[in-house]
Design a protein around this motif. Structure first.
Motif, mmCIF file in Angstrom:
data_model
loop_
_atom_site.group_PDB
_atom_site.id
_atom_site.type_symbol
_atom_site.label_atom_id
_atom_site.label_comp_id
_atom_site.label_asym_id
_atom_site.label_seq_id
_atom_site.Cartn_x
_atom_site.Cartn_y
_atom_site.Cartn_z
ATOM 1 N N THR A 102 -25.219 -66.456 12.668
ATOM 2 C CA THR A 102 -26.388 -65.786 12.111
ATOM 3 C C THR A 102 -25.973 -65.047 10.840
ATOM 4 N N ASP B 271 -27.566 -62.144 8.142
ATOM 5 C CA ASP B 271 -28.587 -61.246 7.633
ATOM 6 C C ASP B 271 -28.781 -61.494 6.139
ATOM 7 N N ILE C 34 -26.763 -71.262 19.231
ATOM 8 C CA ILE C 34 -26.626 -70.507 17.992
ATOM 9 C C ILE C 34 -25.172 -70.526 17.552
ATOM 10 N N ARG D 236 -33.268 -62.969 8.276
ATOM 11 C CA ARG D 236 -32.100 -63.454 9.013
ATOM 12 C C ARG D 236 -32.179 -64.967 9.117
ATOM 13 N N VAL E 153 -37.183 -64.889 10.776
ATOM 14 C CA VAL E 153 -35.968 -65.625 11.113
ATOM 15 C C VAL E 153 -36.186 -67.107 10.837
ATOM 16 N N LEU F 234 -34.629 -70.953 11.224
ATOM 17 C CA LEU F 234 -33.707 -71.774 12.010
ATOM 18 C C LEU F 234 -33.329 -72.992 11.191
ATOM 19 N N LEU G 127 -32.108 -65.019 21.711
ATOM 20 C CA LEU G 127 -32.584 -64.720 20.367
ATOM 21 C C LEU G 127 -33.788 -63.803 20.459
ATOM 22 N N GLU H 71 -39.393 -58.882 11.331
ATOM 23 C CA GLU H 71 -38.263 -59.797 11.113
ATOM 24 C C GLU H 71 -38.805 -61.194 10.849
ATOM 25 N N VAL I 266 -30.596 -68.215 11.158
ATOM 26 C CA VAL I 266 -29.860 -68.634 12.357
ATOM 27 C C VAL I 266 -29.477 -70.096 12.195
ATOM 28 N N SER J 175 -36.247 -65.421 4.521
ATOM 29 C CA SER J 175 -35.850 -64.770 5.763
ATOM 30 C C SER J 175 -35.208 -63.407 5.597
#
Length: 264
Positions: A230, A232, A227, A216, A55, A57, A47, A53, A218, A214
């Motif tokens: 994912t 976007d 993972i 992105r 991200v 989780l 990752l 960015e 995940v 986010s």
């Protein structure tokens, strides 16, 4: 001021005197984790989170989301793989407030700036702005023992905000807050990210929160975490609360929820 109140001052006030970070971000390469008791927390994970960015989780409890943050910060070492991050430019907001019980709210918020050698006046300015933001104005002289759980978490969040980190790790920082305060802090965090363009990693159990914050999302599998998918999030930042009703937003949230249901 009631605990649910959140001050209107923007996070940008906290960062106004500092140029935007231009660090290298954060990269996990083939990172796995087996704890000493034999718990296989993470399967190999690759990752990368670049500056600019954010991200989030998401995944079932125990899938290794928080373990990834601990690995990034150096609190634990990976069993396999490597992690590339500048830990001198890293901010971390834990699930638990981790406050020093003998220090007041202001003194706790000033701690990181103090450790970095900032002068008292600058520490106080940054701390004051962060305290205003998280809705603790009027509680500056209180010790942690006199604060509720939500107020302790706000103090922890304010402490990390003072140093404008290049990589910012968030381990469910808003989970103890009421819905209104949580939503407003989501808005302020989105504005800060838009301005500062740090590399952000945010752990949450809320799909709506993950998509809202986010660039992105995940999705992680049950333990050992890997993972699973994912997504976007091609929506402009900073985010507007009305964006939660945008068809793109609802479609992404639906797909994230579907992967979570399939995985569990």
């Amino acid at each position: 001021m009631p605990e649910s109140a959140v001050a209107a001052r923007s996070l940008l006030d906290v960062a106004a005197a500092v140029e935007s970070p231009a660090g290298k971000g954060l990269a996990f390469e083939g990172v796995s984790l087996v704890y000493p008791d034999g718990t296989h927390a993470l399967a190999p994970v690759d990752l990368t989170v670049a500056p600019g960015e954010f991200v989030s989780l998401v995944g079932p409890s125990g899938c290794g989301k928080s373990s990834l943050l601990r690995l990034a910060s150096g609190l634990v070492e990976p069993t396999t793989g490597s992690i590339d991050v500048d830990r001198d430019q890293l901010g971390y907001v834990f699930q638990d407030p981790t406050l020093m019980p003998w220090r007041t709210v202001t003194a706790n918020v000033e701690l990181l700036a103090e450790l970095h050698g900032l002068k008292k006046a600058e520490r106080r300015r940054l701390a004051s702005a962060a305290i205003d933001l998280v809705g603790l104005t009027g509680f500056e002289s209180h010790l942690p023992a006199r604060l509720s759980g939500g107020m302790k978490m706000r103090t922890s969040l304010a402490r990390s905000l003072t140093m404008n980190p290049e990589v910012f790790l968030f381990d469910e920082p808003f989970g103890a807050l009421d819905e209104i305060s949580r939503g407003r802090l989501n808005d302020e965090l989105s504005r800060l990210f838009s301005q500062r363009q740090f590399a952000g990693v945010f752990v949450t159990h809320s799909v709506q929160e993950a998509v809202y914050l986010s660039t992105r999302v995940v999705v992680m599998s049950p333990r050992p975490g890997r993972i699973a998918a994912t997504f976007d999030v091609p929506l402009p930042v900073p985010r507007d609360p009305e964006m939660r009703f945008d068809p793109v937003f609802t479609d992404i949230a639906h797909h994230v929820s579907s992967v979570l249901r399939e995985g569990s």
